[in-house]
Enzyme design. Structure first.
Site, PDB file in Angstrom:
ATOM      1  N   ASN A 135       0.820  -1.216   0.000  1.00 58.01           N
ATOM      2  CA  ASN A 135       0.000   0.000   0.000  1.00 58.01           C
ATOM      3  C   ASN A 135       0.859   1.273   0.000  1.00 58.01           C
ATOM      4  O   ASN A 135       0.359   2.364   0.241  1.00 58.01           O
ATOM      5  CB  ASN A 135      -0.955   0.009   1.209  1.00 58.01           C
ATOM      6  CG  ASN A 135      -0.216   0.034   2.542  1.00 58.01           C
ATOM      7  OD1 ASN A 135       1.014   0.069   2.576  1.00 58.01           O
ATOM      8  ND2 ASN A 135      -0.948   0.028   3.635  1.00 58.01           N
ATOM      9  N   GLU A 142       1.673   4.132   7.565  1.00 64.13           N
ATOM     10  CA  GLU A 142       0.599   3.741   6.667  1.00 64.13           C
ATOM     11  C   GLU A 142       0.069   4.960   5.912  1.00 64.13           C
ATOM     12  O   GLU A 142       0.334   6.111   6.306  1.00 64.13           O
ATOM     13  CB  GLU A 142      -0.526   3.100   7.489  1.00 64.13           C
ATOM     14  CG  GLU A 142      -0.100   1.847   8.263  1.00 64.13           C
ATOM     15  CD  GLU A 142       0.034   0.604   7.384  1.00 64.13           C
ATOM     16  OE1 GLU A 142       0.278   0.730   6.170  1.00 64.13           O
ATOM     17  OE2 GLU A 142      -0.100  -0.506   7.935  1.00 64.13           O
TER      18      GLU A 142
END
Ligand code: GLP
Length: 240
Positions: A135, A142
């Site tokens: 991702n 993140e």
């Protein structure tokens, strides 16, 4: 960004290991930032071989990117354990010169501050090795992590927990949080080498190199760094 596309995992590992060894030869007291995951395993194997052939790590200082919250250093899936197994026990680095954040410190916020300060006191990171999550995460930063973040407690996304569950007996055993160096901590490194292998990384690599610079793709921030080398195999570089 200097982007190098090589044939396969072994060639990627060789290129990255060469850059790390050149750094250590140029400055024997180098401060290296290190990564975990499956991608750097070949690099670490080669560093052990370079050590057998005479490269001296006795003055090298290392800082790892991250550690799972709740895993003790002797837990087989902890990143401290990984580093001991795959690198530290195979080279002549001094134990006290190796740093991995603690995932079991009683005060994790204080641990984050301590870690950031330890990097500063060591003079900052000379060369940071990075992998990349599917991702686009770097360290455990993140999507959505602010670019000015320093070492902090992070929540792992579902996709990261899924990706990393292959190392655990079941997805339920994957910790849901980690201590991770922040984006700013990573960007303060004097130079950065990012490695990626396999088709599952192709979208993330493409977005990091060619996409807009956005916290939604944490690795895209590297476009703003003056000294980044990206070494990918053909599969990971398939969309470049
Ligand atoms: C973990 C680590 C990252 C690493 C990523 C990719 O989430 N925190 O530092 O880059 O996994 O791992 P792999 O190399 O196994 O694909």
């Amino acid at each position: 960004m200097n982007v190098i596309v090589v044939n396969n995992f072994n060639r990627m590992s060789e290129e990255a290991a060469k850059l790390l060894v050149a750094q250590v030869r140029t400055k024997p007291g180098s401060v290296l930032g290190l990564a975990t995951g499956s991608t750097p395993l070949g690099v670490y194997k080669l560093l052990a071989e370079y050590h057998q052939a005479g490269v001296d790590f006795s003055r090298v200082i290392t800082f790892n990117l991250d550690e799972y919250i709740g895993l003790a250093p002797d837990h087989p899936q902890s990143y401290r354990y990984y580093m001991e197994e795959n690198l530290f026990s195979k080279i002549n680095i001094k134990q006290e010169n190796t740093h991995v954040p603690s995932g079991i410190a009683p005060d994790l916020e204080a641990e984050c501050r301590r870690y950031e300060e330890a990097i500063r006191q060591a003079g900052g990171i000379d060369l940071q090795l990075l992998g990349i999550g599917s991702n686009g995460h770097i360290g455990f930063n993140e999507p959505g992590t602010p670019f000015d973040s320093t070492t902090q407690i992070v929540d792992l996304t579902e996709s990261t927990i899924r990706d990393n569950s292959r190392f655990f007996d079941s997805p339920d055993e994957v910790p849901t949080q980690a201590v991770s160096m922040g984006i700013k901590s990573i960007m303060q490194a004097k130079s950065i080498v990012l490695i990626a292998s396999g088709g599952s990384k192709a979208d993330a690599v493409c977005a990091a190199v060619h996409g807009p610079v956005t916290p939604e793709v944490p690795a895209s921030v590297l476009q703003l760094h003056p000294s980044v080398t990206i070494v990918v195999d053909q599969a990971a570089g398939g969309r470049l």
